[in-house]
Design an enzyme around this catalytic site. Structure first.
Site, mmCIF file in Angstrom:
data_model
loop_
_atom_site.group_PDB
_atom_site.id
_atom_site.type_symbol
_atom_site.label_atom_id
_atom_site.label_comp_id
_atom_site.label_asym_id
_atom_site.label_seq_id
_atom_site.Cartn_x
_atom_site.Cartn_y
_atom_site.Cartn_z
ATOM 1 N N HIS A 1 29.423 38.051 28.282
ATOM 2 C CA HIS A 1 29.260 36.869 28.964
ATOM 3 C C HIS A 1 27.802 36.078 28.773
ATOM 4 O O HIS A 1 26.754 36.789 28.904
ATOM 5 C CB HIS A 1 29.386 37.202 30.431
ATOM 6 N N GLU B 1 26.792 31.566 32.161
ATOM 7 C CA GLU B 1 27.794 30.979 33.156
ATOM 8 C C GLU B 1 26.934 30.063 34.242
ATOM 9 O O GLU B 1 27.053 30.497 35.427
ATOM 10 C CB GLU B 1 28.472 32.307 33.674
ATOM 11 N N HIS C 1 39.819 39.793 33.987
ATOM 12 C CA HIS C 1 39.280 40.773 34.972
ATOM 13 C C HIS C 1 40.446 41.480 35.707
ATOM 14 O O HIS C 1 40.465 41.275 36.941
ATOM 15 C CB HIS C 1 38.221 40.178 35.803
ATOM 16 N N HIS D 1 40.160 37.198 27.673
ATOM 17 C CA HIS D 1 39.160 37.318 28.432
ATOM 18 C C HIS D 1 39.543 37.337 29.855
ATOM 19 O O HIS D 1 40.254 36.294 30.318
ATOM 20 C CB HIS D 1 38.254 36.056 28.267
#
Length: 421
Positions: A216, A219, A67, A65
């Site tokens: 996701h 969060e 970005h 995971h």
């Protein structure tokens, strides 16, 4: 950076290694180990002997995971107050202003060079995919995947907020793009009135295109945020049979114990794969005036006890969501151990950085049996207390049996991109 030992060229036998628990199925404690390496693979045939003096050996890491499209924008897009809201706003503004194909490619390649030097062999990245960014970033990713083939196996999942996931909107076209590129369908799930319908749409689009899914979820430390529960229930209701990953799950740790237990039971029944992101969640969650009181990490021990496949990963690096980080999975392992109290728990947590993420994503599962690739990280540390006490900057990284150059790229390479106007 200097490795603690330079290995000889050619076939070698690495004697007196320490093999931690969790690499070999059924292994419950660290033990002495010998590895023969020949022609890039683990071998049964001895080579030139090398005394490793108890050095710990682990498989090269899987970082499931990340970005890569956001990475290393901090100098031009700093989070002004460290909050989640400002991370969203600042990253979004930077994307609209600067994320050309050239910009994304340069930062992505920089990040991959860091990960490779630290000993990572496989990465899944999320890609911001709100149009028109999807048409920019996905071709860049496809090119990067080809360029890095043989060094880092790459996967990508689209990242779109659930508000933008509708049957009539552009999400279906994004799903087609993901399918053409061989990616994973993704969505950010947060409380909206019809979230269950939006999750159902994602799973239907994925099923129609034979895609896996990566969400996701939650969060936030708001205990009323229960996207995880809806994902699990919808997967069960639809009998969705592809791999499903859920990341973050922060609110689970803030919920009533009975409610959280019910949700975790559903997660286990649905067969979801969980990835915890301790560095980013510690950075953003419970940020307030004064001292934070909550760690932001999800209930990893309780999920693991239910048989859920639990992993840890890097998440963001040097962007508004996390100001630090370098895609170094040893750093992630050290911090996860401290934040999540993994040290006085099951002996096999190493799997959450190697075996488990490989299984969650469909990467090759690491194996130290003869014939397996000799993709290894070897640290001077001889036991966990030594391993976690220092950052292991003198580690050895072997890829296909060869000791790689671990020189990290200079941040100055990106200076020409770090304009703010």
């Amino acid at each position: 950076m200097m490795d603690f030992l330079t290995l000889p060229e050619g076939p070698v036998t690495l004697r007196n290694l320490t093999l931690p628990a969790g690499i070999v199925d059924g292994q419950t404690a660290s033990c002495a180990h010998t590895l023969h390496i020949r022609e890039g693979k683990i071998s049964a045939t001895p080579g030139q002997p090398v005394d490793m003096r108890g050095a710990m050996v682990v498989p090269a890491f899987v970082d499931m995971h990340t970005h890569l499209d956001k990475g290393h924008i901090w100098p031009r897009a700093a989070n002004p107050d460290g909050s989640f809201a400002e991370a969203l706003r600042t990253a979004g503004a930077d994307r609209e202003a600067f994320w050309s194909a050239q910009d994304v490619a340069a930062r992505m390649d920089f990040a991959l060079r860091c990960a490779y030097a630290h000993g990572t062999r496989a990465i899944r990245t999320h890609l911001d995919s709100i149009p028109p960014q999807d048409a920019i970033s996905w071709p860049v990713f496809a090119d990067m995947r080809a360029r890095w083939k043989g060094r880092i196996d790459l996967q990508a999942a689209c990242l779109v907020g659930c508000d933008a996931v509708t049957a009539e909107g552009p999400y279906s076209r994004t799903a087609d793009l993901v399918a053409r590129t061989g990616g994973i369908l993704g969505m950010v799930a947060y409380p909206v009135p019809d979230l269950a319908d939006r999750i159902s749409l994602v799973l239907k689009l994925a099923a129609d295109r034979n895609l896996e899914v990566d969400f996701h979820v939650d969060e936030t430390l708001d205990p009323t945020s229960e996207a995880l529960r809806l994902v699990a229930q919808t997967v069960l209701d639809m009998d969705f049979d592809k791999r499903v990953v859920v990341g973050h799950l922060c609110s689970l740790a803030a919920q009533d114990a009975d409610r959280a237990a019910q949700t975790m039971d559903m997660v286990a029944r649905a067969g979801l794969n969980v990835v915890s992101l301790p560095l980013c969640n510690l950075y953003l969650q419970d940020r307030q005036v004064g001292t934070p009181r909550l760690r932001g990490i999800t209930l990893v021990h309780e999920l693991k006890a239910r048989g859920v496949n639990v992993s840890f990963a890097s998440d963001n690096t040097r962007d508004p969501f996390y100001a630090y980080g370098d895609l170094d999975m040893i750093e992630v392992m050290r911090e996860a151990t401290r934040i999540g109290h993994l040290d006085h728990a099951d002996a096999d947590w190493l799997r959450a950085f190697t075996v488990n993420p490989a299984r969650a994503c469909g990467f090759d599962v690491p194996d130290l049996s003869p014939g397996s690739p000799a993709d290894l990280v070897i640290c001077r540390a001889r036991e966990w207390t030594e391993f976690f006490a220092r950052p292991q900057t003198d580690r050895i990284v072997l890829r296909a049996g060869r000791q790689i150059d671990r020189t990290l790229p200079d941040y100055a390479e990106l200076d020409h991109l770090m304009r703010s106007t």
